[in-house]
Design a protein around this motif. Structure first.
Motif, mmCIF file in Angstrom:
data_model
loop_
_atom_site.group_PDB
_atom_site.id
_atom_site.type_symbol
_atom_site.label_atom_id
_atom_site.label_comp_id
_atom_site.label_asym_id
_atom_site.label_seq_id
_atom_site.Cartn_x
_atom_site.Cartn_y
_atom_site.Cartn_z
ATOM 1 N N GLU A 12 -15.632 68.196 -4.977
ATOM 2 C CA GLU A 12 -15.081 69.530 -5.255
ATOM 3 C C GLU A 12 -14.065 69.933 -4.189
ATOM 4 O OE1 GLU A 12 -17.768 72.331 -6.981
ATOM 5 O OE2 GLU A 12 -17.746 70.672 -8.423
ATOM 6 N N ILE A 13 -14.348 69.544 -2.940
ATOM 7 C CA ILE A 13 -13.390 69.817 -1.868
ATOM 8 C C ILE A 13 -12.120 69.001 -2.075
ATOM 9 C CG2 ILE A 13 -12.965 69.667 0.615
ATOM 10 C CD1 ILE A 13 -15.959 69.961 1.073
ATOM 11 N N PHE A 14 -12.307 67.703 -2.289
ATOM 12 C CA PHE A 14 -11.152 66.814 -2.368
ATOM 13 C C PHE A 14 -10.263 67.144 -3.558
ATOM 14 C CE2 PHE A 14 -14.221 63.628 -0.331
ATOM 15 C CZ PHE A 14 -13.896 64.079 0.921
ATOM 16 N N ARG A 15 -10.872 67.606 -4.636
ATOM 17 C CA ARG A 15 -10.111 67.860 -5.856
ATOM 18 C C ARG A 15 -8.972 68.852 -5.608
ATOM 19 N NH1 ARG A 15 -13.941 69.875 -9.992
ATOM 20 N NH2 ARG A 15 -14.588 67.698 -10.020
ATOM 21 N N GLU A 16 -9.257 69.875 -4.811
ATOM 22 C CA GLU A 16 -8.209 70.876 -4.531
ATOM 23 C C GLU A 16 -7.007 70.254 -3.831
ATOM 24 O OE1 GLU A 16 -9.929 74.178 -2.363
ATOM 25 O OE2 GLU A 16 -11.909 73.642 -3.177
ATOM 26 N N PHE A 17 -7.236 69.144 -3.167
ATOM 27 C CA PHE A 17 -6.154 68.497 -2.425
ATOM 28 C C PHE A 17 -5.659 67.246 -3.147
ATOM 29 C CE2 PHE A 17 -8.546 71.025 0.536
ATOM 30 C CZ PHE A 17 -7.573 71.603 1.342
ATOM 31 N N ASP A 18 -6.121 67.098 -4.391
ATOM 32 C CA ASP A 18 -5.621 66.020 -5.254
ATOM 33 C C ASP A 18 -5.841 64.616 -4.712
ATOM 34 O OD1 ASP A 18 -4.357 66.185 -7.876
ATOM 35 O OD2 ASP A 18 -3.348 67.907 -6.988
ATOM 36 N N ILE A 19 -6.962 64.394 -4.062
ATOM 37 C CA ILE A 19 -7.323 63.027 -3.716
ATOM 38 C C ILE A 19 -8.771 62.780 -4.111
ATOM 39 C CG2 ILE A 19 -5.689 62.821 -1.802
ATOM 40 C CD1 ILE A 19 -8.068 63.191 0.085
ATOM 41 N N THR A 20 -9.125 61.513 -4.158
ATOM 42 C CA THR A 20 -10.508 61.148 -4.460
ATOM 43 C C THR A 20 -11.242 60.888 -3.152
ATOM 44 O OG1 THR A 20 -10.048 58.777 -4.546
ATOM 45 C CG2 THR A 20 -9.726 60.033 -6.565
ATOM 46 N N SER A 21 -12.544 60.752 -3.231
ATOM 47 C CA SER A 21 -13.310 60.553 -2.003
ATOM 48 C C SER A 21 -13.014 59.180 -1.403
ATOM 49 C CB SER A 21 -14.805 60.748 -2.264
ATOM 50 O OG SER A 21 -15.382 59.602 -2.808
ATOM 51 N N GLN A 22 -12.704 58.216 -2.264
ATOM 52 C CA GLN A 22 -12.330 56.897 -1.749
ATOM 53 C C GLN A 22 -10.986 56.951 -1.029
ATOM 54 O OE1 GLN A 22 -12.770 53.357 -3.855
ATOM 55 N NE2 GLN A 22 -14.977 53.622 -3.949
ATOM 56 N N GLN A 23 -10.050 57.707 -1.587
ATOM 57 C CA GLN A 23 -8.753 57.846 -0.927
ATOM 58 C C GLN A 23 -8.920 58.554 0.414
ATOM 59 O OE1 GLN A 23 -6.116 59.767 -3.739
ATOM 60 N NE2 GLN A 23 -6.319 58.098 -5.216
ATOM 61 N N PHE A 24 -9.800 59.547 0.445
ATOM 62 C CA PHE A 24 -10.102 60.232 1.706
ATOM 63 C C PHE A 24 -10.681 59.247 2.716
ATOM 64 C CE2 PHE A 24 -13.211 62.705 4.286
ATOM 65 C CZ PHE A 24 -12.305 63.511 4.960
ATOM 66 N N ASN A 25 -11.588 58.412 2.246
ATOM 67 C CA ASN A 25 -12.189 57.392 3.103
ATOM 68 C C ASN A 25 -11.109 56.503 3.731
ATOM 69 O OD1 ASN A 25 -14.563 54.656 2.565
ATOM 70 N ND2 ASN A 25 -14.339 55.985 4.305
ATOM 71 N N VAL A 26 -10.145 56.076 2.918
ATOM 72 C CA VAL A 26 -9.057 55.235 3.434
ATOM 73 C C VAL A 26 -8.211 56.001 4.453
ATOM 74 C CG1 VAL A 26 -6.914 54.052 2.821
ATOM 75 C CG2 VAL A 26 -8.928 53.785 1.376
ATOM 76 N N LEU A 27 -7.880 57.225 4.137
ATOM 77 C CA LEU A 27 -7.046 58.015 5.055
ATOM 78 C C LEU A 27 -7.733 58.181 6.413
ATOM 79 C CD1 LEU A 27 -5.550 60.809 2.748
ATOM 80 C CD2 LEU A 27 -4.384 58.839 3.743
#
Lengths: 154, 154
Positions: A36-51
């Motif tokens: 729900e957090i990531f959605r507002e920033f248009d990324i997925t949790s996996q993409q967040f993990n990579v970043l």
DNA sequence: AACAAATATATGTTCCAACATTATATGTAT
DNA sequence: ATACATATAATGTTGGAACATATATTTGTT
């Protein structure tokens, strides 16, 4: 609520079965909340993990295979994840000079800024984990490490 | 191995962050291991989850929405999962007489037999969790329940 | 009784996951 | 030096996940 009421199951075959179901259920619970957090920033949790992995290396580049090694989901297709991040200009990618098979990836300024906006949101969410103490969180980590060191390790 | 070496990350923001990452990582680890078992029997872990729920009710039928309530992944599309199981003749489906919106689902003999073949495999896998004691498994369950009862419960 | 709201399930669509395969580069053994 | 094996990343394909919407039935309200 206990796992018994959450999945409406009263009896379990063993403490291990109950723990396993609880673990998967709780992991899903965490991931949906963070989604729900990531959605507002248009990324997925996996993409967040990579970043986050890329930020950990910044300003050094890191190879795609090394990113894969550090991911939570070891079966994820890192190549395509990088593609998505590249389109959003959150990472840069260039061939590795030492090994021309490999590809060096680095987070962009834009990527770092996105993480800076995300950090407080994620930290705010983590701060709501008031059900357990920091010591109990450490205890869970220790027990999970021991669990993965069981015989069926492969 | 510890989570530190598994995801090659030395520092964490807090015990909570480390625990969260460990939890998701361990859940993935469990699910991929079990997937190897299920694959030989041509079902997915979600389909197995549904079959076990149905067996728990047998010989009574259970509505699709009640299955959804009991699943580990609350966002799964139960309708389509039932479709898949129906094609394999592992479940039967008929309109509920009391409420014609609802659909009653029941596991077939064939479904029960499949579970009978799967049970020993899953139990064998569970028996390999020698890294922790039954008491420690219970402790993990208790702590996870407490974790999900944190403020950010919704 | 009529209509709105809620409930239960199914379906449409788009994108991602899983798995296998390919392409290219590097390492190794004879 | 060449052939073969291994490593690294990208791509092709199929099916499932996520999300919105549709359809039918029931419940509640006035």
């Amino acid at each position: 609520m206990s796992i018994e009421t959450d999945i409406k199951q009263k009896k379990f075959r063993s403490p291990y079965q109950r723990m396993g179901l609880n673990l998967v259920y709780t992991s899903n619970w965490i991931q949906y909340q963070q989604m729900e957090i990531f959605r507002e920033f248009d990324i997925t949790s996996q993409q967040f993990n990579v970043l986050r992995i890329l930020r950990g290396q910044h300003p050094n580049p890191i190879k795609v295979s090394d990113i894969a090694d550090r991911m939570l989901d070891k079966n994820s297709n890192t190549s395509r994840l990088i593609d998505k991040l590249l389109v959003k200009k959150l990472v840069d990618r260039k061939s590795c000079p030492n090994d021309r098979r490999a590809v060096d990836v680095i987070i962009t300024e834009e990527g770092l800024e996105l993480l800076k906006k995300l950090d407080p949101e994620v930290e705010k969410w983590e701060a709501n984990m008031t059900g357990i103490t920091p010591d109990e969180a450490d205890l869970i980590s220790t027990l999970l490490d021991k669990l993965r060191n069981s015989k069926n390790n492969n």
